[in-house]
Scaffold this active site. Structure first.
Site, PDB file in Angstrom:
ATOM      1  N   HIS A  72       0.842  -1.196   0.000  1.00 17.36           N
ATOM      2  CA  HIS A  72       0.000   0.000   0.000  1.00 17.36           C
ATOM      3  C   HIS A  72       0.881   1.253   0.000  1.00 17.36           C
ATOM      4  CE1 HIS A  72      -4.059  -1.754   1.552  1.00 17.36           C
ATOM      5  NE2 HIS A  72      -3.533  -2.452   0.581  1.00 17.36           N
ATOM      6  N   TYR A 200      -9.204   5.247   7.680  1.00 19.99           N
ATOM      7  CA  TYR A 200      -9.346   5.532   9.110  1.00 19.99           C
ATOM      8  C   TYR A 200     -10.350   6.672   9.244  1.00 19.99           C
ATOM      9  CZ  TYR A 200      -4.973   2.970  10.202  1.00 19.99           C
ATOM     10  OH  TYR A 200      -3.991   2.021  10.368  1.00 19.99           O
ATOM     11  N   PRO A 292      -4.093   0.047  18.987  1.00 16.06           N
ATOM     12  CA  PRO A 292      -3.865  -0.450  17.625  1.00 16.06           C
ATOM     13  C   PRO A 292      -3.931   0.610  16.527  1.00 16.06           C
ATOM     14  CG  PRO A 292      -6.019  -1.117  18.429  1.00 16.06           C
ATOM     15  CD  PRO A 292      -5.305  -0.516  19.584  1.00 16.06           C
ATOM     16  N   LYS A 296       1.107  -0.390  15.077  1.00 18.66           N
ATOM     17  CA  LYS A 296       2.520  -0.482  15.467  1.00 18.66           C
ATOM     18  C   LYS A 296       2.880  -1.715  16.295  1.00 18.66           C
ATOM     19  CE  LYS A 296       4.435   3.127  13.691  1.00 18.66           C
ATOM     20  NZ  LYS A 296       4.298   2.617  12.350  1.00 18.66           N
ATOM     21  N   TYR A 384       3.952   6.537  10.447  1.00 17.40           N
ATOM     22  CA  TYR A 384       3.129   5.375  10.093  1.00 17.40           C
ATOM     23  C   TYR A 384       3.968   4.314   9.387  1.00 17.40           C
ATOM     24  CZ  TYR A 384      -1.020   2.711   8.777  1.00 17.40           C
ATOM     25  OH  TYR A 384      -1.964   1.714   8.646  1.00 17.40           O
TER      26      TYR A 384
HETATM   27  P1  FAD Z   1       1.858 -12.150  21.568  1.00 16.29           P
HETATM   28  O1  FAD Z   1       1.390 -12.191  20.160  1.00 16.29           O
HETATM   29  O2  FAD Z   1       0.875 -11.807  22.633  1.00 16.29           O
HETATM   30  O3  FAD Z   1       2.521 -13.549  21.886  1.00 16.29           O
HETATM   31  C1  FAD Z   1       2.868 -13.945  23.197  1.00 16.29           C
HETATM   32  C2  FAD Z   1       2.782 -15.454  23.299  1.00 16.29           C
HETATM   33  O4  FAD Z   1       3.212 -15.848  24.591  1.00 16.29           O
HETATM   34  C3  FAD Z   1       1.378 -15.969  23.126  1.00 16.29           C
HETATM   35  O5  FAD Z   1       1.345 -16.975  22.144  1.00 16.29           O
HETATM   36  C4  FAD Z   1       0.991 -16.480  24.506  1.00 16.29           C
HETATM   37  O6  FAD Z   1       0.112 -17.584  24.453  1.00 16.29           O
HETATM   38  C5  FAD Z   1       2.346 -16.858  25.070  1.00 16.29           C
HETATM   39  N1  FAD Z   1       2.377 -16.859  26.533  1.00 16.29           N
HETATM   40  C6  FAD Z   1       1.762 -16.004  27.391  1.00 16.29           C
HETATM   41  N2  FAD Z   1       2.027 -16.326  28.660  1.00 16.29           N
HETATM   42  C7  FAD Z   1       2.833 -17.409  28.626  1.00 16.29           C
HETATM   43  C8  FAD Z   1       3.429 -18.211  29.625  1.00 16.29           C
HETATM   44  N3  FAD Z   1       3.249 -17.951  30.936  1.00 16.29           N
HETATM   45  N4  FAD Z   1       4.181 -19.267  29.232  1.00 16.29           N
HETATM   46  C9  FAD Z   1       4.383 -19.533  27.909  1.00 16.29           C
HETATM   47  N5  FAD Z   1       3.833 -18.805  26.929  1.00 16.29           N
HETATM   48  C10 FAD Z   1       3.068 -17.756  27.269  1.00 16.29           C
HETATM   49  N6  FAD Z   1      -1.514  -4.732  16.641  1.00 16.29           N
HETATM   50  C11 FAD Z   1      -1.670  -4.056  15.522  1.00 16.29           C
HETATM   51  O7  FAD Z   1      -0.697  -3.478  15.017  1.00 16.29           O
HETATM   52  N7  FAD Z   1      -2.915  -4.016  14.914  1.00 16.29           N
HETATM   53  C12 FAD Z   1      -4.004  -4.693  15.450  1.00 16.29           C
HETATM   54  O8  FAD Z   1      -5.089  -4.676  14.878  1.00 16.29           O
HETATM   55  C13 FAD Z   1      -3.871  -5.392  16.631  1.00 16.29           C
HETATM   56  N8  FAD Z   1      -4.927  -6.040  17.203  1.00 16.29           N
HETATM   57  C14 FAD Z   1      -4.732  -6.708  18.386  1.00 16.29           C
HETATM   58  C15 FAD Z   1      -5.791  -7.353  19.009  1.00 16.29           C
HETATM   59  C16 FAD Z   1      -5.617  -8.029  20.243  1.00 16.29           C
HETATM   60  C17 FAD Z   1      -6.790  -8.715  20.911  1.00 16.29           C
HETATM   61  C18 FAD Z   1      -4.339  -8.036  20.848  1.00 16.29           C
HETATM   62  C19 FAD Z   1      -4.116  -8.738  22.173  1.00 16.29           C
HETATM   63  C20 FAD Z   1      -3.279  -7.388  20.196  1.00 16.29           C
HETATM   64  C21 FAD Z   1      -3.469  -6.725  18.983  1.00 16.29           C
HETATM   65  N9  FAD Z   1      -2.413  -6.062  18.326  1.00 16.29           N
HETATM   66  C22 FAD Z   1      -2.578  -5.386  17.195  1.00 16.29           C
HETATM   67  C23 FAD Z   1      -1.093  -6.075  18.843  1.00 16.29           C
HETATM   68  C24 FAD Z   1      -0.238  -7.135  18.171  1.00 16.29           C
HETATM   69  O9  FAD Z   1      -1.006  -8.223  17.805  1.00 16.29           O
HETATM   70  C25 FAD Z   1       0.826  -7.484  19.161  1.00 16.29           C
HETATM   71  O10 FAD Z   1       1.636  -6.322  19.347  1.00 16.29           O
HETATM   72  C26 FAD Z   1       1.686  -8.677  18.774  1.00 16.29           C
HETATM   73  O11 FAD Z   1       0.935  -9.844  18.853  1.00 16.29           O
HETATM   74  C27 FAD Z   1       2.887  -8.777  19.696  1.00 16.29           C
HETATM   75  O12 FAD Z   1       3.529  -9.992  19.521  1.00 16.29           O
HETATM   76  P2  FAD Z   1       4.231 -10.722  20.734  1.00 16.29           P
HETATM   77  O13 FAD Z   1       4.847 -11.944  20.135  1.00 16.29           O
HETATM   78  O14 FAD Z   1       5.058  -9.770  21.476  1.00 16.29           O
HETATM   79  O15 FAD Z   1       3.058 -11.117  21.734  1.00 16.29           O
HETATM   80  C1  DHB Z   2      -5.488  -3.321  11.155  1.00 16.11           C
HETATM   81  C2  DHB Z   2      -5.345  -3.066  12.474  1.00 16.11           C
HETATM   82  C3  DHB Z   2      -4.876  -1.842  12.879  1.00 16.11           C
HETATM   83  O1  DHB Z   2      -4.712  -1.582  14.163  1.00 16.11           O
HETATM   84  C4  DHB Z   2      -4.554  -0.867  11.988  1.00 16.11           C
HETATM   85  O2  DHB Z   2      -4.131   0.343  12.425  1.00 16.11           O
HETATM   86  C5  DHB Z   2      -4.676  -1.121  10.658  1.00 16.11           C
HETATM   87  C6  DHB Z   2      -5.141  -2.371  10.240  1.00 16.11           C
HETATM   88  C7  DHB Z   2      -6.007  -4.627  10.724  1.00 16.11           C
HETATM   89  O3  DHB Z   2      -6.297  -5.467  11.597  1.00 16.11           O
HETATM   90  O4  DHB Z   2      -6.158  -4.845   9.530  1.00 16.11           O
END
Ligand code: FAD
Ligand code: DHB
Length: 395
Positions: A72, A200, A292, A296, A384
């Site tokens: 994009h 947005y 979100p 980021k 962004y």
């Molecule tokens: P996570 O993806 O949370 O992975 C952590 C892992 O550790 C998980 O698999 C969990 O099961 C595991 N874990 C937890 N505790 C333990 C334990 N005690 N022992 C072993 N394993 C464990 N970001 C965006 O940019 N856009 C979005 O639209 C967006 N939507 C989101 C919606 C939700 C509901 C959430 C929670 C987050 C969202 N985010 C979004 C943020 C983005 O998804 C996260 O920043 C990203 O997943 C971070 O990755 P991570 O690997 O650090 O953590």
């Molecule tokens: C999506 C999520 C976001 O938080 C964003 O800023 C843009 C796209 C998505 O889930 O597609």
């Protein structure tokens, strides 16, 4: 059992770190509390910065991303139905790629399975020991049997509710937090996106976002109060609310259908400092959360593990602690830049519960500045796309 680095969590941060280390011959074990299927079933982020794409290339897991990801060149902002496009390519020479977190995770899991590196899913009661000394250990229970792994380092990649940050003595940690009094209700549908780019929208009724996962699958969000229950949102109610918050032409063109997934995510800003305690490192959501709005969260997680992998590889290759000593400060500089941007985008686009005429007019003035000032639009485009801050703090 012994390994070099134990990684707690098989989200994108943990899996990508494992892959980057493995490519340099550093041995890892990943411990994940959930099953692989559960991890893949969570619908989350969708937008990758160019730097994240480059890191996935470096990790050797970008084949499908390049085939299926959508590049994009910009996004659209909408204020009470008036639309304005921010052209990233023209403003800062950068793009973003739409490719779901689920797909990134899938590609990383496949690569790890093919390499034979150890991953323990459904590892229960993970606990961290001795990371303030030279010989850390991680214990866990699998199928009712207790295990212990001795290691050189522990990487806490276990998300906001994980055990890693919670294992750090309270006095050693400083936290900073904003909880927003609303959430995002998201819906996935197997229909073509309404527009080629993300929209947005700020509307009097609240924020809305038109996003996508592919040319056939769309992701939409509407801002809802925190106490809202997903069961109270039929698909019809969702589509009606979304249409109301968009300009008439876009509302008219939306292809609706039965939802494949619907869920509510709360919005939070959170940072824990520092991101290293002895031989324990925090990365991704374990250390910080952004709302979100700026897309980021996943990009920050990738940035952290890019830095951490370089630091650990340097440690093993050159016996130099320079990288690991600098990790927390380097990572936090990027984190705070993203925290500021995500907070700003959230403030610009949402309906705030105590919103009076003053705040609404300030939002409008901000939108007008983005429309009329190339400098303002460029600043947004820099943040962004992840251009801002990268050169000054990333090695
Ligand atoms: P996570 O993806 O949370 O992975 C952590 C892992 O550790 C998980 O698999 C969990 O099961 C595991 N874990 C937890 N505790 C333990 C334990 N005690 N022992 C072993 N394993 C464990 N970001 C965006 O940019 N856009 C979005 O639209 C967006 N939507 C989101 C919606 C939700 C509901 C959430 C929670 C987050 C969202 N985010 C979004 C943020 C983005 O998804 C996260 O920043 C990203 O997943 C971070 O990755 P991570 O690997 O650090 O953590
Ligand atoms: C999506 C999520 C976001 O938080 C964003 O800023 C843009 C796209 C998505 O889930 O597609």
């Amino acid at each position: 059992m012994r390994t070099q680095v134990v990684i707690v969590g098989a989200g994108p941060a943990g899996l990508l770190l494992g892959r980057l280390l493995e490519n340099h011959g550093v041995e890892t074990v990943i411990l994940e509390r959930r099953s692989a299927g559960y991890v893949l079933g969570r619908v989350r982020a969708g937008v990758l910065e160019q730097k994240t794409v480059e890191l996935l290339e470096r990790a050797g897991v970008s084949h499908r991303l390049h085939e299926e990801g959508l590049v994009h060149d910009g996004v659209e902002l909408s204020f009470d139905g008036e639309r304005h496009r921010i052209d990233f390519r023209a403003l800062v020479g950068r793009t973003v790629t739409v490719y779901g977190q689920t797909e990134v995770t899938h590609d990383l899991m496949d690569a790890r399975a093919a390499s034979g590196a150890a991953t323990v899913y459904e590892a229960e009661n993970v606990s961290l020991h001795g990371f303030d000394g030279d010989s850390p250990k991680v214990r866990y229970v699998k199928d009712g049997i207790g295990h212990e792994i001795a290691c050189d380092f522990i990487a806490g990649c276990d998300g906001f509710h994980g055990v890693s940050r919670a294992s750090v003595p309270a006095g050693a940690l400083q936290t900073f937090e904003r909880v927003y009094p609303f959430g995002w209700l998201g819906l996935m549908v197997e229909k073509p996106p309404v527009s080629d780019e993300l929209i947005y929208a700020n509307h009097e009724r609240g924020f809305a976002l038109c996003s996508m996962r592919s040319r056939h699958r769309s992701r939409y969000y509407v801002q809802v109060p925190l106490d809202e229950r997903v069961e109270d949102w039929s698909d019809d109610r969702f589509w009606d609310e979304l249409r109301r918050r968009l300009d008439a032409e876009t509302a008219e063109r939306i292809s609706t259908g039965p939802s494949m997934e619907k869920s509510i995510a709360p919005l939070r800003s959170f940072v824990a400092e520092p991101m290293r305690f002895g031989r324990l490192f925090l990365a991704g959501d374990a250390a910080h959360i952004v709302p979100p709005t700026g897309a980021k969260g996943l990009n920050l997680a990738a940035g952290d593990v890019g830095l951490l992998a370089d630091a650990l590889v340097e440690f093993y290759a050159e016996r130099s602690a320079a990288g690991i000593d600098a990790y927390s400060a380097h990572a936090l500089a990027r984190v705070w830049a993203a925290e500021r941007f995500s907070w700003w985008m959230t403030s610009l686009l949402h309906r705030l519960p105590d919103m009076d005429g003053f705040t609404r007019r300030i939002q409008r003035a901000e939108f007008d500045q983005l429309r009329s000032s190339e400098a303002a639009a460029r600043a947004m485009a820099e943040s962004y796309t992840g251009a801002f801050g990268a050169e000054s703090v990333m090695r």
